[in-house]
Design an enzyme around this catalytic site. Structure first.
Site, PDB file in Angstrom:
ATOM      1  N   HIS A 139       0.699  -1.338   0.372  1.00 22.98           N
ATOM      2  CA  HIS A 139      -0.365   0.019  -0.135  1.00 22.98           C
ATOM      3  C   HIS A 139       0.497   1.195   0.222  1.00 22.98           C
ATOM      4  O   HIS A 139       0.822   1.734  -0.524  1.00 22.98           O
ATOM      5  CB  HIS A 139      -0.832  -0.197   0.922  1.00 22.98           C
ATOM      6  CG  HIS A 139      -2.280  -0.922   1.403  1.00 22.98           C
ATOM      7  ND1 HIS A 139      -2.454  -1.852   1.116  1.00 22.98           N
ATOM      8  CD2 HIS A 139      -3.520  -0.979   0.432  1.00 22.98           C
ATOM      9  CE1 HIS A 139      -3.465  -2.513   0.565  1.00 22.98           C
ATOM     10  NE2 HIS A 139      -4.385  -1.451   0.849  1.00 22.98           N
ATOM     11  N   GLY A 140       1.518   1.232   1.157  1.00 22.55           N
ATOM     12  CA  GLY A 140       3.008   2.340   1.087  1.00 22.55           C
ATOM     13  C   GLY A 140       4.110   2.465   1.618  1.00 22.55           C
ATOM     14  O   GLY A 140       4.635   1.640   2.260  1.00 22.55           O
TER      15      GLY A 140
END
Lengths: 468, 317
Positions: A319-320
C-alpha cells in the site's frame, strides 16, 4: 482523469460510440489510444514507465513459453519479476529505504524528488500475475503486443484496479469483437452511478469530518477521534469500492466483465471473512502468489501464522512505503492468526443479535487498524490511540458542521439500507432481469443523481487508492 | 445502439424535467421563505426585511463573530447588519454579494469590510468555487453573479450548473433547518457572539512571516471591484483588519500590500487591528474562543474599540 469529473464524462461520451461501432483490431487500437490519453492526463511522461513494464513482462512471458528447459523458464520468470519489482522499487520504495538507512545513522544519502506514477502498484501486480501464470502453465503467453498492452493499460482498471487476472481479461481482449448488449450497457451505467454515489455522497463528505479531526488531532478529544476513525473506515470503503464500482461499471458498458472487488465487507462476521470480501483482487493475489508460495497452511500451525504475518506485512507494504502501512498489515496479520488459533470462523452465529455483535466486533477491529493507515506518522497514530483510550471526554463531542454531519448520517443510512436490503441479496444483473428491473434501476439511478446534486461534495477529490 | 441512445435520452429528459420542477418548487416554497442561515437564508433576510439597513458589515467568520452592529452607535445609530459568513467570506464572495444586494435595492450608506491578509488573501490556489457557490441559489437573480460564474467558474462547474438543483448543493439540510425556524426570527442584526475560552496549550503561529506569499490576482481584483461598486453607488467604504490572538495570523507585508491597493483605489478609511502588540485590551485569552476568533466578551470590547475609532474618523471628516 478522475471518473468523478466532467472531463471524464466528455472523454467517455466521445470514446463510447467509437468503441461501439468499431470492431477487432480497430477497436483494440482505439482502446489503446484512449488508455494512453487517460493515463497521460496525470503526468504524460510516466506512460513510458508503463510501456517499460509492459515490454518487460511481454518479453519474459513469451520467452518462458518458448524455452524448453525448466532452468531457462525460471531465469526468464526471475527476469520478469525482478525487473518489474525494480521499477516499483525505484519509484515507490527508494526513498523509504534511503530514509531508514539515514535514520540508522549510516552515510547520509539525499532523497529523490520524484512523484509516484499513478497506479504503479496496481499495474505491476497485474503484470506479475500474468508472468507467474504463464510460468505455471495456467495460461498461454499473449503474442499480440497490442492485446497485452490493453490487458495492462485498459483505462477503467489502470490506476486503481481491480487487479485483473489474465485468465479472465485476456480472452475478452483478444478478439475484441464482442457485441455490447443493452443489458451490458444498462447494468454498467447503473453500477457506475452507484459507485459515484458512494464516492461523492459518502466518502467525500465523510472525509470533511475525518480531515478536520485527524489534521488537528492534538486538539481533539478522544471521542471525536474515535468518530473520525469510524468515519474513515466508511470513507475508505466508499472511496475504494465506489471507484471499483465505477471501474466495473465502465468496463461493463464496454461489454467487458471484471471480477468483483468488494462484497459488502463490513457485514463480515470475522476478520477472515472480511479479507475475503475486501479488495478481493489484491487479497486473492496475495493469497495465490505469496501465502500459498510461502507454504500456506500446509506445514503446521506456527508456520501458518508466520505465513499469514508475512503475507499481511507485505500487503501493508504494497500500500505504501511507510512503517504505518507495514504496521497496519501486521495488525491484520495478527487478527487473522488469532482467529485461526481460536478457529473463530467455524463458530457461525445463529441469531441476529449474535451476528450483529460479530459484525460490530469486526468493524471495531478493522477501524482500529485503519488508524495506522490514515495517520501520516507513527507518532500521530499512537497519540490518537492514546487519546481514544485515555482522554475520551464524551461531553466535549462536537459535530463541527451540523450540515456536513447530517449529510454524512444521511449518506451512510442510504448506503447501509441499499447494501443490507438489496446488494446483500442481488447483483446488478439479477436486479436488471427482474420484472421492470431496468426501470426500477433507472429510478434509483435518478434518485442517486439528485442526492449527489443536493448533497455530494462537488470538488471532485482524488481517490485514496490513487496514491498506491 | 438505438436502445442505448433512447435509454440515455429518456433518462436525460426525465432528469432535466425533474430537476427544473424540484428546483423551482423548492426555491419558491422553501428557499425564498428561509430567512436565516449561511446557505442563502441570511441574504434573503437582508433582501426581504432589511432593505433600510444603514450600514453593512461584510467579511469572513471573523467579521461575523467580532463586530456587533448594535454596538457601533457612532455609525448611523447602530442600524446595521452583519453579513459576515463562516468559512467562505472572502473578497470574491463579498464583491458578488454587494452587487447582488444593490441589484435588489439594498443600498447601505456604509460598508465595513473586514479583510484578512491571511489566509483569505494569500491562498496560492485560485479555486474560487467555495466562495461563489455560497451564492449559487441567487444565480437567477443577479446578472453580475451569472456573468462572473460563467467567466471564472470553469467548464466543469458550468456543466453542473445546467442542473438547477445543483444550486442548492451542500445547502439543502441547512436551508430546511433554517426554514423551520423562520418564524422565530424577529429583529436580527446578523451578529453571532461565540462562547468558550481559548486553550492556549500547543498554539503555534499560523502565518509564516518568512514565507514568500503570493497574492491571488483574482482576489485583488475582487477588492478593487468592491471599492469601485461602493464609489459608483455612493457608499462609504471602511476596511477593518481584524486581530488574532498573539498575532497568529498577522502578516505585515500582506496588510501593507492591501493598504496600498486600497489607497490606489481611493479607500483611505482603514481600521488596523491586525497587530495586537500595542493593544493590551485584546491580549487576554479569556476574550478568545480560539486563536483566530474572539468570544462574545472579546467581540464586545472589539466592537467598542472600532466604534471609538470610527467616531474619531467621523470627527476628522
Amino acid at each position: 482523469m478522475l471518473f468523478n469529473s466532467i472531463v471524464f464524462l466528455v472523454f467517455f461520451c466521445i470514446f463510447f460510440p467509437l468503441f461501439y461501432f468499431l470492431n477487432g483490431k480497430n477497436r483494440k487500437i482505439l482502446l489503446f489510444i484512449a488508455s494512453c490519453i487517460f493515463y497521460m492526463w496525470f503526468i504524460p511522461v510516466y506512460v513510458l514507465i508503463l510501456f517499460l513494464t509492459i515490454l518487460i513482462d511481454y518479453y519474459a512471458a513469451k520467452k518462458i513459453e518458448d524455452d524448453i528447459s525448466q532452468k531457462a523458464k525460471k531465469a526468464h520468470l526471475l527476469f520478469g519479476i525482478i525487473n518489474t519489482c525494480l521499477v516499483l522499487f525505484i519509484f515507490k520504495y527508494h526513498n523509504f529505504f534511503i530514509d531508514n538507512f539515514n535514520a540508522a545513522g549510516f552515510h547520509q544519502i539525499d532523497n529523490w524528488e520524484i512523484i509516484l506514477p499513478i497506479g504503479l502498484s496496481f499495474h505491476t501486480f497485474q503484470s506479475l500475475s500474468y508472468v507467474i501464470e504463464v510460468y505455471r502453465g495456467n495460461i498461454k503467453a499473449e503474442r499480440d503486443l497490442l492485446t497485452y498492452s490493453n490487458f495492462v493499460m485498459m483505462f477503467p482498471q489502470l490506476v486503481a484496479g481491480p487487479i485483473e487476472r489474465a485468465n479472465n481479461l485476456l480472452p475478452q481482449l483478444k478478439k475484441c469483437d464482442h457485441t455490447i448488449t443493452y443489458q451490458d450497457f444498462s447494468v454498467g451505467f447503473h453500477r457506475f452511478f452507484w459507485g459515484l454515489f458512494k464516492k461523492v455522497m459518502v466518502a467525500d463528505i465523510a472525509s470533511i469530518y475525518v480531515d478536520a479531526t485527524y489534521n488537528n488531532y492534538q486538539h481533539q478529544p478522544g471521542c471525536m477521534l474515535l468518530v473520525g476513525t469510524f468515519l474513515f473506515a466508511i470513507q475508505i470503503y466508499c472511496d475504494f469500492s465506489g471507484y471499483s464500482d465505477m471501474a466495473i461499471g465502465i468496463a461493463r458498458m464496454m461489454g467487458f466483465r471484471f471480477k468483483e472487488n468488494f462484497r459488502i465487507p463490513y457485514f463480515s462476521k470475522d476478520i477472515t471473512e472480511f479479507w475475503r470480501r475486501w479488495h478481493i483482487s489484491l487479497s486473492s493475489w496475495l493469497r495465490d502468489y505469496l501465502y500459498i508460495s510461502f507454504g500456506g497452511s500446509r506445514y503446521g500451525k506456527l508456520k501458518t501464522y508466520r505465513n499469514l504475518m508475512f503475507t499481511m506485512l507485505l500487503g501493508g507494504f504494497w500500500h505504501g512505503a511507510s512503517w504505518n502501512f507495514i504496521i497496519w498489515g501486521g495488525i491484520n496479520g495478527l487478527y487473522l492468526s488469532f482467529e485461526k488459533a481460536i478457529n473463530l470462523p467455524a463458530f457461525k452465529p445463529k441469531y441476529f443479535i449474535m451476528k450483529f455483535i460479530r459484525v460490530i466486533y469486526v468493524f471495531c477491529l478493522i477501524s482500529f487498524s485503519w488508524i495506522f493507515f490514515r495517520a501520516i506518522s507513527f507518532e500521530q497514530a499512537t497519540t490518537i490511540i492514546k487519546k481514544i483510550f485515555t482522554q475520551f471526554n464524551a461531553g466535549s463531542f462536537q459535530f463541527l458542521d451540523i450540515n456536513v454531519f447530517s449529510s454524512i448520517i444521511l449518506g451512510i443510512s442510504i448506503l447501509l439500507a441499499a447494501e443490507y436490503f438489496v446488494f446483500r441479496k442481488y447483483s446488478f444483473d439479477e436486479l436488471f432481469q427482474r420484472k421492470k428491473g431496468d426501470w426500477v434501476l433507472s429510478a434509483f439511478t435518478l434518485a442517486f443523481i439528485f442526492l449527489i446534486l443536493f448533497f455530494g461534495n462537488s470538488t471532485g477529490s482524488q481517490f485514496i487508492y490513487f496514491q498506491f | 445502439m438505438k436502445k442505448i441512445i433512447s435509454k440515455i435520452a429518456i433518462i436525460l429528459l426525465i432528469l432535466l424535467i425533474t430537476d427544473r420542477v424540484i428546483a423551482w418548487f423548492f426555491s419558491k416554497t422553501v428557499f425564498s421563505h428561509t430567512l436565516s442561515g449561511e446557505s442563502g437564508g441570511s441574504v434573503n433576510y437582508l433582501i426581504q426585511q432589511k432593505k433600510n439597513t444603514a450600514f453593512l458589515i461584510m467579511g469572513s467568520s471573523r467579521a461575523k463573530h467580532h463586530i456587533n452592529p448594535s454596538l457601533l452607535t457612532n455609525v448611523y445609530g447602530g442600524n446595521g447588519f452583519n453579513a459576515g459568513i463562516n468559512g467562505t467570506g472572502g473578497l470574491i464572495y463579498n464583491s458578488l454579494l454587494l452587487q447582488l444586494l444593490i441589484s435588489k435595492n439594498v443600498v447601505p450608506k456604509m460598508v465595513i469590510l473586514q479583510v484578512d491578509a491571511y489566509p483569505y488573501f494569500t491562498l496560492e490556489e485560485e479555486n474560487i468555487i467555495p466562495e461563489i457557490s455560497a451564492l449559487y441559489p441567487f444565480i437567477g437573480d443577479s446578472k453580475a453573479l451569472n456573468d462572473y460564474i460563467h467567466a471564472h467558474a470553469g467548464f466543469a462547474e458550468r456543466i453542473k450548473l445546467l442542473l438547477h438543483t445543483y444550486r442548492f448543493n451542500g445547502k439543502l439540510l441547512n436551508i430546511l433547518y433554517n426554514y423551520t425556524k423562520r418564524n422565530t426570527i424577529k429583529n436580527n442584526q446578523g451578529f453571532e457572539g461565540l462562547t468558550g475560552i481559548l486553550d492556549t496549550v500547543g498554539l503555534q503561529p499560523i502565518a509564516d512571516l518568512n514565507r514568500k506569499h503570493t497574492y491571488s490576482r483574482i482576489k485583488m481584483d475582487a477588492l478593487v471591484s468592491i471599492a469601485k461598486t461602493c464609489k459608483e453607488n455612493n457608499i462609504r467604504l471602511a476596511v477593518v483588519y481584524p486581530p488574532a490572538y498573539r498575532n497568529m495570523l498577522y502578516l505585515q507585508p500582506g496588510y501593507e500590500m492591501i493598504s496600498s491597493l486600497l489607497q490606489k483605489n481611493g479607500v483611505t478609511e482603514i481600521y488596523d487591528f491586525a497587530n495586537i502588540d500595542p493593544l493590551p485590551e485584546l491580549q487576554s485569552e479569556i476574550l478568545w474562543k480560539d486563536a483566530t476568533h474572539m468570544n462574545n466578551d472579546g467581540a464586545t470590547i472589539f466592537s467598542a474599540m472600532l466604534n471609538n475609532d470610527i467616531r474619531a474618523a467621523n470627527a476628522v471628516k
